[in-house]
Design a protein around this motif. Structure first.
Motif, short mmCIF file in Angstrom:
data_model
loop_
_atom_site.label_atom_id
_atom_site.label_comp_id
_atom_site.label_asym_id
_atom_site.label_seq_id
_atom_site.Cartn_x
_atom_site.Cartn_y
_atom_site.Cartn_z
N LYS A 45 39.87 45.78 28.32
CA LYS A 45 39.57 44.42 27.84
C LYS A 45 39.38 43.47 29.03
N ALA A 46 40.22 43.64 30.05
CA ALA A 46 40.09 42.80 31.24
C ALA A 46 38.72 43.01 31.89
N GLN A 47 38.31 44.29 31.98
CA GLN A 47 37.01 44.61 32.57
C GLN A 47 35.88 43.94 31.79
N LYS A 48 35.95 43.99 30.49
CA LYS A 48 34.87 43.46 29.65
C LYS A 48 34.71 41.95 29.81
N VAL A 49 35.82 41.20 29.77
CA VAL A 49 35.69 39.74 29.83
C VAL A 49 35.34 39.28 31.24
N LEU A 50 35.81 39.99 32.26
CA LEU A 50 35.45 39.60 33.63
C LEU A 50 33.98 39.90 33.91
N GLN A 51 33.46 40.98 33.34
CA GLN A 51 32.02 41.24 33.47
C GLN A 51 31.22 40.13 32.79
N ALA A 52 31.70 39.68 31.64
CA ALA A 52 31.02 38.58 30.94
C ALA A 52 31.04 37.30 31.78
N SER A 53 32.15 37.06 32.47
CA SER A 53 32.25 35.87 33.32
C SER A 53 31.26 35.94 34.48
N LEU A 54 31.13 37.12 35.09
CA LEU A 54 30.22 37.27 36.22
C LEU A 54 28.76 37.19 35.79
N LYS A 55 28.47 37.54 34.54
CA LYS A 55 27.10 37.35 34.04
C LYS A 55 26.75 35.87 33.97
N LEU A 56 27.75 35.06 33.64
CA LEU A 56 27.52 33.62 33.56
C LEU A 56 27.43 32.99 34.94
N ASN A 57 28.20 33.53 35.89
CA ASN A 57 28.20 32.99 37.26
C ASN A 57 28.53 34.12 38.22
N GLN A 58 27.51 34.59 38.93
CA GLN A 58 27.70 35.72 39.84
C GLN A 58 28.46 35.33 41.10
N LYS A 59 28.47 34.04 41.43
CA LYS A 59 29.10 33.61 42.68
C LYS A 59 30.59 33.34 42.47
N GLN A 60 31.33 34.39 42.16
CA GLN A 60 32.79 34.32 42.00
C GLN A 60 33.40 35.49 42.76
N PRO A 61 33.51 35.39 44.08
CA PRO A 61 33.96 36.54 44.87
C PRO A 61 35.35 37.04 44.49
N ASN A 62 36.27 36.15 44.15
CA ASN A 62 37.62 36.60 43.79
C ASN A 62 37.61 37.39 42.48
#
Length: 700
Positions: free
Chosen positions: A668-685
């Motif tokens: 579940k963590a993987q899924k929502v963090l992938q969704a976040s990066l789709k919205l904004n790829q510039k999140q290095p942390n």
């Protein structure tokens, strides 16, 4: 004047926060040779009229679209009849450039515009007359161009330029009486000493009498002493080369570069110069400093609305405080202005001054006020370095404020340049007519009773005219005002008692023993005219019952600079003034989360539990507070509910992903963090966290 609505500021504070504009750091310059041919040709065309600042900006532009807009702005700055479809200056300049290329290339390996004749033809245009010595015995081929100069451009009323073929061959070069000397015009100068200018002059006079004088000076009728060429020859030459650049303000170019990310494209080519003034006043009722400003564009486009028989313009104001590239505070307001036809002459004659004010925090800043008029698609910028002093127990003066009129207003409203019930009407130029009253207002802070009882202000008015300038001092005893730690001193001067001149006004705070404790200066002008066209002030009033908004603005600024204790105090004060201001409550709760005051945040956000409009914010902030306390299961419940309301918030997705991770739900963590990066790829942390989770899933 219309009262402003709470929602005007709320839109800025609550919905969009602080807008971040593009970086002000200058781009690296592109080399001229690397530009596309179209733009290299433009720089050739304007080589003799472009200012260094303009060229520097042009070489920093990175897109053809920006370059095209800049070129359009460049010609508009030189248009003698703005508002008409024809730009006579541009047309004439191109005609001269083409003429130079066609007729001055002869006998030269260079393009015609690069020759000496081409350069001065482009700068000055065709001469009033030409005298040719191209078959004169004993004289190298020579031409004398006679011009009538424009004193407005720093040129004499008449002068002459001499061009000759050095050695009798090649292209015509500009003759210099100093470096070439009269002997260079003669085919045969044997037997004459190089320093014997009189002998050269007499020989030329025998062969070509009218050429003799201009061989020594470019100023006909000015015969040089002892036949020595005058240094004024070189001064005149410098003035000629500067003349096409005179009266061109390069600020439009620097503003083009700085604001091209903020100002709409259709506005960029219509920069308008402006005047402005600013005053820092610690509000006597709220106890916080306000930045008051007035900006007056030098040109205002208007439109006519036939159904109501009214003229109008519509300004959008964007004001900000900056420290370097950091925006500390920024907001936006609209200023529509309607008036009847009978007011049109006054508007055209006087212009408008858009006034506004906002709360500041102590520090040194650059104030930037951007005004855009949707009628005419024009913009202007006012910039000023300001200092907002912190509260102090030491006696200190504010910068004096000058006004030409005072109006009474209710004490229950806040409006620019108003102190208690008096609004001071300012002219950004600080220019006063003979029949004006000059109002001087200054704030005295950090007063103690003993200083109040025995101290005084001294106003020193000093003319700046050379020689016997006017000077006069006025004393004002502090105890003529009711005692407070901060008092406002107002004094009026009759402009007709001051000779027309440029002035400086010193306000000095004198101690009990007459010692100077502080002093501040402001400049102004007294015009010889009986009346001056002061711009018409246009501002909006804010009811004091809405002053809680100012504290939320101030709190966000304190938070921006990291003064968290002061930020919390301002948030608390704003909240106490209006606990029902839900947008402010959200700001405050977010702040409490950021500063790890999770229990206080949970208590505060509970007030939004049953508010349908703020359901998303309630679940998000509550979930993040629970996450901060380590209650991951409860946090997941709140964050999942918030995600069902709005599933495209990266802050929520990142918090939810972290809670899933801490709860061992890696997929579940993987899924929502992938969704976040789709919205904004510039999140290095977040990318690092996702990589770690994916590695952990593979190891299972």
């Amino acid at each position: 004047m219309k009262r402003s609505k709470v929602n005007r500021l709320f839109l800025i504070l609550g919905l969009i926060g602080l807008v971040i504009i593009n970086s002000w750091a200058l781009n690296a310059s592109i080399k001229e040779k690397d530009l596309p041919k179209k733009y290299r040709d433009f720089l050739d065309l304007v080589a003799y009229i472009i200012l260094p600042e303009e060229k520097e900006v042009f070489l920093q532009l990175t897109t053809d679209r920006d370059r095209d807009l800049f070129i359009e702005s460049f010609w508009k700055q030189r248009d003698p009849t703005p508002g008409t479809p024809q730009n006579e200056f541009r047309e004439e300049h191109i005609r001269r450039f083409n003429y130079a290329n066609k007729f001055f290339k002869r006998n030269s390996p260079r393009e015609g515009w690069r020759t000496d004749m081409g350069r001065f033809y482009i700068i000055l245009g065709p001469p009033a007359s030409i005298e040719r010595f191209e078959g004169t015995l004993g004289i190298h081929p020579t031409q004398v161009w006679y011009y009538y100069g424009d004193p407005a451009k720093g040129l004499p009323t008449h002068f002459a330029l001499v061009f000759f073929q050095r050695g009798g061959a090649g292209e015509y070069r500009l003759y210099d009486p100093v470096s070439d000397g009269p002997g260079a015009l003669l085919v045969n100068s044997q037997g004459i000493a190089p320093e014997d200018y009189e002998a050269f002059y007499e020989k030329i006079r025998e062969l070509a009498p009218t050429l003799a004088d201009v061989s020594l000076t470019r100023l006909p009728g000015e015969f040089p002493y002892n036949f020595q060429p005058s240094p004024r020859n070189n001064i005149l030459l410098a003035d000629i080369l500067k003349s096409p650049k005179k009266n061109i303000n390069p600020s439009y170019a620097t503003h083009f570069l700085e604001y091209k990310g903020l100002v709409s494209t259709e506005y960029m080519t219509n920069y308008v110069e402006s005047m402005g003034t600013v005053a820092i006043i610690r509000d006597p009722l709220m106890g916080i400093p306000f930045v008051h400003f007035a900006v007056s564009p030098k040109k205002i486009s208007l439109d006519y609305y036939e159904p109501k028989d009214q003229y109008f313009c519509n300004f959008t104001l964007n004001a900000s405080l900056r420290q370097g590239d950091n925006i500390i505070l920024q907001y936006q307001r609209n200023y529509p202005f309607y008036f009847d036809p009978e007011q049109l002459p006054r508007i055209k004659g006087n212009g408008l001054a858009i006034e506004d004010s906002f709360p500041g925090i102590e520090g040194e800043y650059k104030l930037i006020v951007l005004l855009q008029n949707s009628i005419g698609k024009e913009f202007c910028v006012y910039e000023k370095n300001i200092v907002i002093p912190p509260p102090s127990n030491q006696p200190r003066l504010g910068i004096p404020l000058l006004a030409y009129k005072v109006q009474s207003y209710s004490q229950e409203i806040h409006i620019p340049f108003k102190i208690f019930q008096q609004k001071y009407i300012v002219d950004p130029s600080n220019t006063f007519a003979v029949e004006d009253t000059i109002w001087v207002v200054t704030q005295v802070n950090g007063l103690e009773r003993e200083l109040w009882e025995q101290g005084k202000l001294r106003l020193v008015v000093r003319g700046l005219k050379a020689g016997e300038a006017f000077e006069k001092a006025y004393n004002i005893f502090l105890n003529t005002y009711p005692f407070r730690q901060s008092i406002f001193v107002s004094y009026s001067l009759s402009a007709n008692k001051l000779p027309p001149d440029y002035y400086e006004l010193w306000v000095q705070l004198l101690g009990i023993d007459g010692s100077l404790l502080d002093e501040k200066k402001v400049n102004f002008i007294v015009s010889p005219m009986k009346a001056v066209s002061h711009p018409i002030a246009h501002s909006k009033a804010m009811p004091l019952r809405n002053n809680f908004l100012y504290f939320f603005m101030q709190a966000q600024a304190y938070e921006k600079v990291g003064l968290l204790d002061k930020a919390q105090s301002a948030y608390q004060r704003g909240f106490n003034l209006n606990p029902n201001y839900k947008e402010g409550l959200v700001f405050f709760a977010n702040f409490l989360n950021k500063t790890k005051q999770f229990d206080d945040c949970l208590q505060l956000i509970s007030k939004l539990r049953d508010d349908e409009k703020f359901r998303f914010q309630y679940h998000l902030i509550r979930g993040q507070a629970l996450m901060g306390k380590g209650n991951y299961a409860e946090a997941i419940t709140e964050l999942e509910e918030g995600n069902r309301i709005y599933n495209s918030d990266t802050s929520l997705l990142n918090s939810l992903g972290y809670c899933y991770y801490q709860s061992g739900e890696l997929q579940k963590a993987q899924k929502v963090l992938q969704a976040s990066l789709k919205l904004n790829q510039k999140q290095p942390n977040i990318q690092k966290m996702l990589t770690y989770i994916e590695r952990a899933l593979k190891e299972k």
